[in-house]
Design a protein around this motif. Structure first.
Motif, PDB file in Angstrom:
ATOM      1  N   LEU A  82    -182.552  26.589   5.549  1.00 21.93           N
ATOM      2  CA  LEU A  82    -181.710  27.784   5.697  1.00 21.93           C
ATOM      3  C   LEU A  82    -181.740  28.310   7.126  1.00 21.93           C
ATOM      4  O   LEU A  82    -180.757  28.882   7.591  1.00 21.93           O
ATOM      5  CB  LEU A  82    -182.151  28.878   4.718  1.00 21.93           C
ATOM      6  N   LEU A 112    -182.163  32.663  -1.233  1.00 21.90           N
ATOM      7  CA  LEU A 112    -180.765  32.546  -0.840  1.00 21.90           C
ATOM      8  C   LEU A 112    -180.034  33.883  -0.783  1.00 21.90           C
ATOM      9  O   LEU A 112    -179.003  33.987  -0.120  1.00 21.90           O
ATOM     10  CB  LEU A 112    -180.020  31.631  -1.815  1.00 21.90           C
ATOM     11  N   HIS A 113    -180.552  34.880  -1.454  1.00 21.03           N
ATOM     12  CA  HIS A 113    -179.813  36.116  -1.648  1.00 21.03           C
ATOM     13  C   HIS A 113    -179.422  36.838  -0.356  1.00 21.03           C
ATOM     14  O   HIS A 113    -178.299  37.313  -0.229  1.00 21.03           O
ATOM     15  CB  HIS A 113    -180.594  37.071  -2.545  1.00 21.03           C
ATOM     16  N   PRO A 154    -176.716  33.744   1.856  1.00 17.82           N
ATOM     17  CA  PRO A 154    -176.409  32.486   1.181  1.00 17.82           C
ATOM     18  C   PRO A 154    -175.418  31.645   1.978  1.00 17.82           C
ATOM     19  O   PRO A 154    -174.545  32.183   2.657  1.00 17.82           O
ATOM     20  CB  PRO A 154    -175.800  32.934  -0.139  1.00 17.82           C
ATOM     21  N   THR A 162    -173.488  26.432  -2.292  1.00 14.02           N
ATOM     22  CA  THR A 162    -174.748  25.815  -2.716  1.00 14.02           C
ATOM     23  C   THR A 162    -174.419  24.900  -3.876  1.00 14.02           C
ATOM     24  O   THR A 162    -173.847  25.342  -4.884  1.00 14.02           O
ATOM     25  CB  THR A 162    -175.779  26.880  -3.148  1.00 14.02           C
ATOM     26  N   LEU A 165    -172.659  33.819  -5.410  1.00 16.16           N
ATOM     27  CA  LEU A 165    -173.992  34.087  -4.872  1.00 16.16           C
ATOM     28  C   LEU A 165    -173.773  34.865  -3.584  1.00 16.16           C
ATOM     29  O   LEU A 165    -173.497  34.270  -2.536  1.00 16.16           O
ATOM     30  CB  LEU A 165    -174.752  32.794  -4.605  1.00 16.16           C
TER      31      LEU A 165
END
Length: 154
Positions: free
Chosen positions: A86, A115-116, A119, A123, A137
């Motif tokens: 990420l 991921l929040h 994001p 994904t 998301l």
């Protein structure tokens, strides 16, 4: 049950797909040498990313679980690998075990936490089946490909 999946990669490459990227699932046996032999269009992602056509693809293979079993890693290792990819600001994140979506869309809540905040646009994951393949998301989307063939075109 576990098994070799090199033939799946080979089939996509033989069909002339200009890009074949993916991750290994917890039951997959993948030869990194075999994937490399498919040429630069193929990339097995595991804590890594590749840039293709102006899009950054990143991925982490396996699931959180008992590391004495194939394709499973301690939660700390798996989440650290996700954090690392990420940090490369991918457009598309490919995971075997992904975050939950909405109602009836199971996933790993620890991955959702990662991921929040930021994001990726997309994904892609599997491991558990969702009847409805898409979920939101944050500003992005989750595409669950478990038991599906999905072909993305520009």
């Amino acid at each position: 049950m576990s098994g070799e999946v090199d033939d799946v990669w080979l089939a996509f490459a033989a069909a002339g797909c200009p890009l074949v990227v993916g991750v290994a699932g917890n039951h997959d046996v993948v030869s990194t040498v075999g994937i490399r032999d498919l040429g630069p269009a193929a990339a097995l992602l595991d804590g890594t990313w590749v840039d293709r056509g102006g899009v950054r693809f990143a991925g982490v293979s396996g699931i959180i679980g008992d590391p004495s079993r194939q394709g499973r890693h301690h939660a700390s290792r798996q989440l650290a690998s996700i954090d690392a990819v990420l940090a490369g600001d991918p457009d598309v994140l490919v995971l075997h075990e992904g975050p939950p979506g909405g109602a009836g869309q199971a996933g790993n809540p620890g991955i959702a936490v990662r991921l929040h905040g930021h994001p990726p646009a997309l994904t892609v994951c599997g491991h558990v089946h969702w009847d409805e393949a898409l979920a939101r998301l944050g500003d992005g989307h989750i595409l669950n490909v478990d038991g599906r063939v999905v072909i993305l075109t520009p």
